[in-house]
Design an enzyme around this catalytic site. Structure first.
Site, PDB file in Angstrom:
ATOM      1  N   LYS A 235      10.199 -29.599  24.268  1.00 24.41           N
ATOM      2  CA  LYS A 235      11.592 -29.952  23.987  1.00 24.41           C
ATOM      3  C   LYS A 235      11.941 -30.332  22.588  1.00 24.41           C
ATOM      4  CE  LYS A 235      14.034 -33.771  24.634  1.00 24.41           C
ATOM      5  NZ  LYS A 235      14.887 -33.325  23.614  1.00 24.41           N
TER       6      LYS A 235
ATOM      7  N   GLU B  36       2.920 -40.058  18.498  1.00 18.55           N
ATOM      8  CA  GLU B  36       3.189 -40.394  16.988  1.00 18.55           C
ATOM      9  C   GLU B  36       4.544 -40.803  16.682  1.00 18.55           C
ATOM     10  OE1 GLU B  36       0.656 -39.473  15.000  1.00 18.55           O
ATOM     11  OE2 GLU B  36      -0.550 -38.316  16.201  1.00 18.55           O
TER      12      GLU B  36
ATOM     13  N   GLU C 215      11.665 -49.356   9.405  1.00 16.44           N
ATOM     14  CA  GLU C 215      11.746 -48.056   9.030  1.00 16.44           C
ATOM     15  C   GLU C 215      13.203 -48.015   8.841  1.00 16.44           C
ATOM     16  OE1 GLU C 215      10.794 -44.814  11.836  1.00 16.44           O
ATOM     17  OE2 GLU C 215       9.623 -44.151  10.433  1.00 16.44           O
TER      18      GLU C 215
ATOM     19  N   CYS D 197       8.042 -39.530   8.485  1.00 17.25           N
ATOM     20  CA  CYS D 197       7.479 -40.819   9.266  1.00 17.25           C
ATOM     21  C   CYS D 197       6.589 -41.303   8.153  1.00 17.25           C
ATOM     22  CB  CYS D 197       6.595 -40.311  10.479  1.00 17.25           C
ATOM     23  SG  CYS D 197       5.607 -38.577  10.220  1.00 17.25           S
TER      24      CYS D 197
HETATM   25  P1  NAD Z   1      13.698 -40.021  18.688  1.00 13.84           P
HETATM   26  O1  NAD Z   1      12.860 -40.670  19.224  1.00 13.84           O
HETATM   27  O2  NAD Z   1      15.172 -40.432  18.429  1.00 13.84           O
HETATM   28  O3  NAD Z   1      13.758 -38.577  19.222  1.00 13.84           O
HETATM   29  C1  NAD Z   1      12.463 -37.720  19.373  1.00 13.84           C
HETATM   30  C2  NAD Z   1      12.643 -36.784  20.771  1.00 13.84           C
HETATM   31  O4  NAD Z   1      12.619 -37.606  21.915  1.00 13.84           O
HETATM   32  C3  NAD Z   1      13.787 -35.965  20.654  1.00 13.84           C
HETATM   33  O5  NAD Z   1      13.490 -34.815  20.919  1.00 13.84           O
HETATM   34  C4  NAD Z   1      14.641 -36.622  21.563  1.00 13.84           C
HETATM   35  O6  NAD Z   1      15.698 -35.590  22.216  1.00 13.84           O
HETATM   36  C5  NAD Z   1      13.631 -37.052  22.573  1.00 13.84           C
HETATM   37  N1  NAD Z   1      14.053 -38.034  23.493  1.00 13.84           N
HETATM   38  C6  NAD Z   1      14.925 -39.030  23.068  1.00 13.84           C
HETATM   39  N2  NAD Z   1      15.324 -40.135  24.237  1.00 13.84           N
HETATM   40  C7  NAD Z   1      14.367 -39.560  25.261  1.00 13.84           C
HETATM   41  C8  NAD Z   1      13.837 -39.975  26.249  1.00 13.84           C
HETATM   42  N3  NAD Z   1      14.406 -41.222  26.903  1.00 13.84           N
HETATM   43  N4  NAD Z   1      12.738 -39.457  27.143  1.00 13.84           N
HETATM   44  C9  NAD Z   1      12.213 -38.625  26.578  1.00 13.84           C
HETATM   45  N5  NAD Z   1      12.841 -37.808  25.328  1.00 13.84           N
HETATM   46  C10 NAD Z   1      13.551 -38.497  24.716  1.00 13.84           C
HETATM   47  O7  NAD Z   1      13.304 -39.656  17.258  1.00 13.84           O
HETATM   48  P2  NAD Z   1      13.995 -38.998  16.039  1.00 13.84           P
HETATM   49  O8  NAD Z   1      15.320 -39.533  15.482  1.00 13.84           O
HETATM   50  O9  NAD Z   1      14.145 -37.329  16.424  1.00 13.84           O
HETATM   51  O10 NAD Z   1      12.861 -38.853  14.925  1.00 13.84           O
HETATM   52  C11 NAD Z   1      12.903 -39.762  13.923  1.00 13.84           C
HETATM   53  C12 NAD Z   1      11.670 -40.742  14.417  1.00 13.84           C
HETATM   54  O11 NAD Z   1      10.372 -39.878  14.560  1.00 13.84           O
HETATM   55  C13 NAD Z   1      11.250 -41.720  13.286  1.00 13.84           C
HETATM   56  O12 NAD Z   1      11.160 -43.029  13.912  1.00 13.84           O
HETATM   57  C14 NAD Z   1       9.966 -41.134  12.519  1.00 13.84           C
HETATM   58  O13 NAD Z   1       9.245 -42.141  11.964  1.00 13.84           O
HETATM   59  C15 NAD Z   1       9.314 -40.594  13.755  1.00 13.84           C
HETATM   60  N6  NAD Z   1       8.472 -39.534  13.435  1.00 13.84           N
HETATM   61  C16 NAD Z   1       7.159 -39.884  13.411  1.00 13.84           C
HETATM   62  C17 NAD Z   1       6.222 -38.842  13.205  1.00 13.84           C
HETATM   63  C18 NAD Z   1       4.807 -39.124  13.239  1.00 13.84           C
HETATM   64  O14 NAD Z   1       3.859 -38.140  13.174  1.00 13.84           O
HETATM   65  N7  NAD Z   1       4.231 -40.114  13.537  1.00 13.84           N
HETATM   66  C19 NAD Z   1       6.588 -37.600  12.641  1.00 13.84           C
HETATM   67  C20 NAD Z   1       7.810 -37.484  12.667  1.00 13.84           C
HETATM   68  C21 NAD Z   1       8.978 -38.249  12.942  1.00 13.84           C
END
Ligand code: NAD
Length: 496
Positions: A176, A251, A386, A285
């Site tokens: 997804k 992650e 963050e 991230c």
């Molecule tokens: P997000 O958590 O909003 O979304 C991530 C994914 O989760 C998307 O596909 C989203 O549709 C899905 N999602 C949202 N709500 C959900 C739910 N209730 N159940 C299941 N899936 C759900 O994150 P984002 O805004 O897309 O990305 C930014 C964040 O990601 C930042 O906090 C960043 O630090 C983190 N990030 C971490 C890493 C790492 O390797 N640690 C890498 C990249 C990004």
């Protein structure tokens, strides 16, 4: 451009559509099908059936490797198209998509294809005690159905990290992407289809996490979830998956710090630190959003850093001259602005950027200037939370202990940088830093060969390397009695 769901080897429409926006211009570039709960059930069923019927695990490892190499080649064959699509959908500079995201994505499939036989080789252990001798075969098996959930900042690359490892390990997949950035991952679905993988082995569904997240993550036919995203969503996934105890890789976010010692190569430290917070508009991230500089080089560092930050060329993602594109959305830009307003209230000083660029060319996109903040109190939100944008705090330290303690005070523990020409000193500092990855005299080097993943609120589990790959497997221990003459004690315990 693919805009449909990919379930059981077929592309299909859904009843609901979602507009996809180009963040450089604010224009609608596509309308994609959004999965309903019914589509989630169909995708999980397809993956479950493909796994249970051994459509994927029944192939030899050499055949599995062949499919991964085909996907790698499929990505390379469409590299230009994929780079354009990634930039169109995320706004990231085309130079980054072309030279970083797309080739790295292809290389990940090649690496895990080439190495899966080696990594999956059973380990044999002989154990001898006074009462028994056994031979144990430690077998690496796939977990089953893996749900892979990907964020919007590196949509294709993170999807490929997860997909390559999960497939190489023998799992079947429901992938997804974020509904903000689904286009490159839907193209990846086409590449998977063209590579001829059996139906149901890979399924791709786009959908709002709010609507379908629970159905997807609490389905008991799913064996593991590999999630990259925010802490807030990560915690929800922990809740959903607790209903039937799944294997998880998490992650999550970061608030990483870079420590610049007075014996660092100053020019390299400044240049690399610019990348560490402004690449991908700071939406990384591992962004080094806190730079801690030793007092006697602080003024020089800040001066050089700001001079160069002001020369970074903002522009639409598709222009090869662009060095910094727009943020992903208006909502993300508002979040970044709110963080800066709060920093001002906390008496921090904005010495560069801090606003939307005024030029007409930026009017419709979600642009924001590279921003440098000083005089930041360690207790303030801007030093702790963050931001996920092009915003950096630069602080001064006198003693190394003070810098290490400031770096470690964050709730996150994803990555850190150390800058010093003294290798022993850098090693000592690295040893004391609380972070999953530490870069010494560099930033942002990711390798398929090396595991990556954080501690504390940054999550758990690793991606990449043999260690990350093995997270997508389970370990089965087959213990065979090899005791000569005397039987092991358990065989005559009751005296029969
Ligand atoms: P997000 O958590 O909003 O979304 C991530 C994914 O989760 C998307 O596909 C989203 O549709 C899905 N999602 C949202 N709500 C959900 C739910 N209730 N159940 C299941 N899936 C759900 O994150 P984002 O805004 O897309 O990305 C930014 C964040 O990601 C930042 O906090 C960043 O630090 C983190 N990030 C971490 C890493 C790492 O390797 N640690 C890498 C990249 C990004």
């Amino acid at each position: 451009m693919n805009t449909q769901l990919f379930i059981n080897g077929e592309f299909k429409d859904s009843d609901e559509l979602q507009k996809v926006i180009n963040p450089s211009t604010g224009e609608v570039i596509a309308e994609v099908s959004l999965a309903s709960e019914y589509d989630v059930l169909s995708a999980v069923s397809a993956a479950r059936i493909a796994f249970d019927h051994k459509d994927w695990t029944g192939l030899s490892l050499a055949q599995r490797k062949g499919f991964l190499l085909k996907i790698s080649q499929g990505i390379l064959d469409k590299a230009g198209e994929l780079a354009n699509l990634e930039t169109l959908n995320t706004g990231k500079p085309i130079k980054e998509s072309t030279f970083m995201d797309i080739p790295s994505a292809a290389e990940t499939f090649r690496y895990f294809g080439e190495n899966l036989e080696k990594f999956l080789k059973p380990e044999i252990k002989n154990v001898s005690t006074q009462i028994a001798h056994v031979q144990a075969n430690l077998l690496r098996e796939p977990l089953g159905v893996a749900v892979l959930i990907v964020p919007w900042n590196y949509p294709l690359l993170i999807a490929c990290w997860k997909l390559a490892q999960a497939l190489a390990a023998g799992n079947t997949i429901v992938l997804k992407p974020s509904s903000l950035t689904p286009l490159s991952v839907l193209e990846l679905a086409q590449i998977v289809k063209d590579a001829g993988l059996p139906n149901g082995v890979v399924n791709v569904i786009v959908g709002s996490g709010e609507k379908i997240g629970k159905a997807l993550c609490s389905d008991k036919r799913v064996d593991m979830i590999s999630f990259t995203g925010s802490n807030e969503v990560g915690k929800r996934i922990l809740e959903y998956s607790s209903e039937n105890v799944k294997k998880l890789i998490m992650e999550l976010g970061g608030k990483s710090a870079s420590i610049i010692c007075n014996d660092a190569d100053l020019e390299s430290a400044v240049n690399s630190s610019l990348c560490s917070i402004f690449l991908n508009q700071g939406q990384m991230c591992t962004a080094m959003s806190r730079i801690l500089v030793e007092a006697d080089i602080y003024d020089q560092f800040v001066n050089d850093f700001v001079n160069k930050a002001q020369r970074i060329k903002l522009g639409v993602g598709g222009d090869f001259e662009t060095q910094m594109g727009p943020l992903i959305s208006e909502a993300q830009r508002k979040r970044v602005i709110a963080c800066i307003e709060q920093a001002k209230k906390d008496d921090a000083r904005i010495i560069c950027g801090g606003k939307i660029p005024a030029a007409e060319e930026f009017k419709n996109g979600f642009f924001f200037e590279p921003t440098v903040i000083t005089e930041v109190k360690p207790q303030s939100d801007i030093f702790k939370e963050e931001v996920f944008g092009p915003v950096v705090c630069i602080s001064k330290f006198v003693k190394l202990d003070e810098a290490i303690s400031l770096a470690n005070q964050a709730d996150f523990a994803l990555a850190a940088c150390v800058w010093s020409k003294d290798e022993a000193k850098a090693a000592e500092i690295s040893g004391q830093l609380n972070a999953g990855t530490i870069w010494v005299n560099t930033y942002g080097m990711f390798f398929n060969e090396l595991p990556y993943g954080g501690f504390k609120q940054s999550g758990f589990g690793k991606e990449l390397g043999k260690e990350g790959f093995l997270e997508y497997t389970r370990l089965k221990d087959v213990i065979v009695d090899k005791t000569k003459e005397a039987k092991p004690l358990v065989n005559y315990w009751y005296g029969f």
